[in-house]
Design an enzyme around this catalytic site. Structure first.
Site, PDB file in Angstrom:
ATOM      1  N   SER A 154       4.833  -1.317   3.883  1.00 49.81           N
ATOM      2  CA  SER A 154       4.946  -2.697   4.367  1.00 49.81           C
ATOM      3  C   SER A 154       4.890  -3.662   3.183  1.00 49.81           C
ATOM      4  O   SER A 154       4.108  -3.442   2.245  1.00 49.81           O
ATOM      5  CB  SER A 154       3.798  -3.034   5.313  1.00 49.81           C
ATOM      6  N   GLU A 171      -9.185  -0.926   6.351  1.00 49.42           N
ATOM      7  CA  GLU A 171      -7.973  -1.157   7.145  1.00 49.42           C
ATOM      8  C   GLU A 171      -8.293  -1.049   8.639  1.00 49.42           C
ATOM      9  O   GLU A 171      -7.930  -1.907   9.433  1.00 49.42           O
ATOM     10  CB  GLU A 171      -6.903  -0.127   6.750  1.00 49.42           C
ATOM     11  N   GLN A 197       0.856  -1.201   0.000  1.00 54.70           N
ATOM     12  CA  GLN A 197       0.000   0.000   0.000  1.00 54.70           C
ATOM     13  C   GLN A 197       0.888   1.246   0.000  1.00 54.70           C
ATOM     14  O   GLN A 197       1.550   1.533   1.000  1.00 54.70           O
ATOM     15  CB  GLN A 197      -0.858  -0.034   1.277  1.00 54.70           C
ATOM     16  N   GLY A 198       0.901   1.974  -1.104  1.00 56.61           N
ATOM     17  CA  GLY A 198       1.760   3.161  -1.223  1.00 56.61           C
ATOM     18  C   GLY A 198       0.986   4.437  -0.962  1.00 56.61           C
ATOM     19  O   GLY A 198       0.537   5.107  -1.907  1.00 56.61           O
ATOM     20  N   TYR A 199       0.814   4.774   0.305  1.00 54.65           N
ATOM     21  CA  TYR A 199       0.144   6.016   0.696  1.00 54.65           C
ATOM     22  C   TYR A 199       1.178   7.010   1.245  1.00 54.65           C
ATOM     23  O   TYR A 199       1.373   8.076   0.719  1.00 54.65           O
ATOM     24  CB  TYR A 199      -0.895   5.752   1.800  1.00 54.65           C
ATOM     25  N   GLU A 225      -3.458   9.889  17.917  1.00 56.53           N
ATOM     26  CA  GLU A 225      -3.953  11.275  17.929  1.00 56.53           C
ATOM     27  C   GLU A 225      -4.973  11.475  16.802  1.00 56.53           C
ATOM     28  O   GLU A 225      -6.015  12.113  16.985  1.00 56.53           O
ATOM     29  CB  GLU A 225      -2.793  12.281  17.761  1.00 56.53           C
TER      30      GLU A 225
HETATM   31  C1  LIG Z   1       4.631  -0.685  11.179  1.00 54.03           C
HETATM   32  C2  LIG Z   1       4.132   0.352  10.236  1.00 54.03           C
HETATM   33  C3  LIG Z   1       3.687  -0.046   8.980  1.00 54.03           C
HETATM   34  C4  LIG Z   1       3.234   0.904   8.061  1.00 54.03           C
HETATM   35  N1  LIG Z   1       2.851   0.485   6.819  1.00 54.03           N
HETATM   36  C5  LIG Z   1       2.469   1.382   5.902  1.00 54.03           C
HETATM   37  C6  LIG Z   1       2.131   0.975   4.572  1.00 54.03           C
HETATM   38  O1  LIG Z   1       2.157  -0.212   4.246  1.00 54.03           O
HETATM   39  N2  LIG Z   1       1.801   1.920   3.670  1.00 54.03           N
HETATM   40  C7  LIG Z   1       1.760   3.239   3.989  1.00 54.03           C
HETATM   41  O2  LIG Z   1       1.422   4.047   3.123  1.00 54.03           O
HETATM   42  N3  LIG Z   1       2.083   3.680   5.230  1.00 54.03           N
HETATM   43  C8  LIG Z   1       2.440   2.769   6.189  1.00 54.03           C
HETATM   44  N4  LIG Z   1       2.776   3.197   7.463  1.00 54.03           N
HETATM   45  C9  LIG Z   1       2.822   4.616   7.724  1.00 54.03           C
HETATM   46  C10 LIG Z   1       1.728   5.131   8.643  1.00 54.03           C
HETATM   47  O3  LIG Z   1       0.491   5.170   7.969  1.00 54.03           O
HETATM   48  C11 LIG Z   1       2.191   6.506   9.118  1.00 54.03           C
HETATM   49  O4  LIG Z   1       3.342   6.321   9.899  1.00 54.03           O
HETATM   50  C12 LIG Z   1       1.131   7.199   9.936  1.00 54.03           C
HETATM   51  O5  LIG Z   1       0.012   7.527   9.139  1.00 54.03           O
HETATM   52  C13 LIG Z   1       1.685   8.479  10.593  1.00 54.03           C
HETATM   53  O6  LIG Z   1       2.319   9.283   9.663  1.00 54.03           O
HETATM   54  P1  LIG Z   1       3.814   9.846   9.923  1.00 54.03           P
HETATM   55  O7  LIG Z   1       4.655   8.686  10.331  1.00 54.03           O
HETATM   56  O8  LIG Z   1       4.217  10.607   8.721  1.00 54.03           O
HETATM   57  O9  LIG Z   1       3.689  10.774  11.182  1.00 54.03           O
HETATM   58  P2  LIG Z   1       3.146  12.283  11.175  1.00 54.03           P
HETATM   59  O10 LIG Z   1       1.872  12.384  10.417  1.00 54.03           O
HETATM   60  O11 LIG Z   1       4.263  13.193  10.783  1.00 54.03           O
HETATM   61  O12 LIG Z   1       2.818  12.483  12.717  1.00 54.03           O
HETATM   62  C14 LIG Z   1       3.820  12.798  13.687  1.00 54.03           C
HETATM   63  C15 LIG Z   1       3.124  13.023  15.018  1.00 54.03           C
HETATM   64  O13 LIG Z   1       2.201  14.118  14.925  1.00 54.03           O
HETATM   65  C16 LIG Z   1       0.897  13.714  15.308  1.00 54.03           C
HETATM   66  N5  LIG Z   1      -0.107  14.372  14.459  1.00 54.03           N
HETATM   67  C17 LIG Z   1      -0.098  14.489  13.124  1.00 54.03           C
HETATM   68  N6  LIG Z   1      -1.194  15.125  12.697  1.00 54.03           N
HETATM   69  C18 LIG Z   1      -1.937  15.426  13.792  1.00 54.03           C
HETATM   70  C19 LIG Z   1      -3.186  16.088  14.008  1.00 54.03           C
HETATM   71  N7  LIG Z   1      -3.917  16.572  12.983  1.00 54.03           N
HETATM   72  N8  LIG Z   1      -3.643  16.202  15.282  1.00 54.03           N
HETATM   73  C20 LIG Z   1      -2.925  15.693  16.336  1.00 54.03           C
HETATM   74  N9  LIG Z   1      -1.722  15.080  16.186  1.00 54.03           N
HETATM   75  C21 LIG Z   1      -1.241  14.940  14.948  1.00 54.03           C
HETATM   76  C22 LIG Z   1       0.860  12.212  15.067  1.00 54.03           C
HETATM   77  O14 LIG Z   1      -0.122  11.575  15.859  1.00 54.03           O
HETATM   78  C23 LIG Z   1       2.283  11.805  15.455  1.00 54.03           C
HETATM   79  O15 LIG Z   1       2.384  11.640  16.842  1.00 54.03           O
HETATM   80  C24 LIG Z   1       3.213   2.263   8.408  1.00 54.03           C
HETATM   81  C25 LIG Z   1       3.640   2.671   9.672  1.00 54.03           C
HETATM   82  C26 LIG Z   1       4.086   1.725  10.587  1.00 54.03           C
HETATM   83  C27 LIG Z   1       4.521   2.168  11.941  1.00 54.03           C
END
Ligand SMILES: Cc1cc2nc3c(=O)[nH]c(=O)nc-3n(C[C@H](O)[C@H](O)[C@H](O)COP(=O)(O)OP(=O)(O)OC[C@H]3O[C@@H](n4cnc5c(N)ncnc54)[C@H](O)[C@@H]3O)c2cc1C
Length: 394
Positions: free
Chosen positions: A164, A247, A129-131, A378
């Protein structure tokens, strides 16, 4: 809410139990599975999915015409409970089954369904899944990976991250920006991408557990046929949100809570602390009882979600409640295990001299992922405040 199972549902549970008794892979031991290297684990999961598939026991909730059993929501729950009870291995293509297949059945063209859906079930094609992108996670609608039209193709340039299974995947659901001038939710498109296409580079990222299950994925002039567009051009947000709802509704940790708590209670009865077992310590007993209450609340909330689905409604924002509660309770559960184990909590997985073989230290290292993947805690709280409770925005 009716908590009793019908005779047909009990018969399904029995059929599944009997099948599991004879068909769990002989080489599979849930106690030592996590100690195998990543490739060995993947091969077991691949073999397991193929075996399940041969018995029509994978994607059971899918409609019969797509190779499922058209299982009811209750049968799916029984399935999850029974798999958790025997601690069955996971399958090799979890994203294909839980999110890609259902999204394609909803939005895909007949050609796309015919081409992809059977191979998702059989694990002939693994999906990723490329999001997320380096600058776009929670706010993934801000993503920057570009798709430019060129004849019958889109040409993709950009980068995804935390993808992933990309190192194993044959195909990817990819959300790209096709209109950079439109408001951020309106210029996106949803594509099915062959991961062997020239111009794709996959670079694994090592997690704190030592595994490298997610990846950076780079796209350099990657050509994707326009026939691989799902939904309308520039309308990819609607398709992408459908995938996210599937999901969150399927977040597996919910089913792991009760077995994990039983294991923790067993550890408390066995672990000697200050001349008595941990279970005899009143503060440990209180924390275990609290976790039991939370686990039951999560289960009941799951039933509430089921009731909604039984009425034929699609998964809704309520899935966020289960996801948030289960992932946060799981954190508290592993913290209690760490507290009880004291210095033993530092032992690595497979270490024989500790009381738990490093099981809980491994689980603790992995526990954070559930509060991040699929939308952070969050973000779940924001969704619940906004869309479930309709609270005013500050
Ligand atoms: C094990 C694992 C597998 C994953 N697999 C995939 C995958 O297959 N495909 C894919 O596309 N992604 C995948 N992800 C990515 C996952 O979807 C993102 O890590 C997640 O959506 C958070 O985005 P970020 O890491 O960029 O953090 P950010 O969005 O930068 O957030 C950083 C911090 O800010 C907080 N924050 C952000 N926005 C807000 C808001 N509006 N209000 C309050 N707090 C906020 C967050 O809660 C977090 O604590 C995976 C992540 C993990 C850990």
């Amino acid at each position: 809410m009716d908590f009793d199972y019908t005779p047909q549902e009990e018969a399904f549970r029995k059929e599944l139990r009997t099948w599991l008794e004879t068909n769990l892979p002989k080489e599979y031991d849930p106690e030592t599975f996590e100690q195998l290297d990543q490739e060995e684990r993947f091969q077991i999961q691949l073999g397991w999915q193929k075996k399940l598939h041969a018995a029509r026991l994978v994607g059971i909730h899918w409609p019969k015409e797509y190779g499922g059993r058209g299982a009811t929501v209750i049968e799916q729950t029984i399935y999850q409970q029974e798999m958790a009870r025997v601690r069955a291995p996971g399958i090799a293509n979890p994203l294909g089954i839980s999110i890609v297949g259902p999204t394609l059945m909803h939005w895909g063209t007949e050609e796309q369904k015919k081409r992809h859906v059977p191979k998702i079930l059989s694990a002939e094609e693994i999906w990723c899944q490329g999001y997320s992108e380096p600058g776009s996670g929670s706010d993934f609608a801000s993503l920057q990976t570009r798709a430019v039209e060129d004849g019958d193709h889109f040409v993709i340039n950009g980068q995804k991250v935390w993808t992933s299974y990309a190192h194993k995947a044959h195909r990817c659901i990819l959300v790209v920006r096709t209109d950079p001038h439109a408001p951020k939710h309106k210029g996106l498109s949803y594509l099915l991408v062959d991961m062997k296409s020239p111009g794709i580079t996959v670079r694994p990222l090592v997690q704190i557990t030592g595994d490298a299950e997610f990846n950076e994925v780079f796209f350099e002039d990657v050509r994707v046929p326009k026939a691989n567009l799902v939904g309308e051009k520039h309308q990819g947000w609607q398709v992408a949100v459908t995938t996210l709802m599937f999901e969150r509704a399927n977040f597996g940790i919910v089913y792991q809570m009760e077995p994990a708590l039983r294991r923790l209670a067993a550890l408390a009865k066995q672990l000697e602390v200050n001349g008595h077992t941990a279970a005899e310590d009143s503060s440990v007993r209180q924390k275990l009882a609290q976790l039991y209450i939370e686990t039951q609340a999560i289960k009941l909330n799951g039933f509430r979600q089921l009731t909604r689905q039984l009425r034929g409604d699609p998964p809704g924002p309520e899935g966020s409640i289960g996801k948030l509660a289960a992932s946060e309770t799981n954190l508290r559960l592993v913290h209690l295990a760490m507290e009880m184990l004291g210095p033993y909590s530092q032992m690595a997985l497979g270490e024989k001299s500790g009381p738990d073989g490093g099981y809980w230290s491994r689980r603790a290292l992995a526990s954070r992922l559930y509060t991040i993947a699929g939308g952070t805690s969050e973000v779940m709280r924001n969704i619940i405040g906004d869309r479930v409770l309709a609270l005013p925005k500050g």
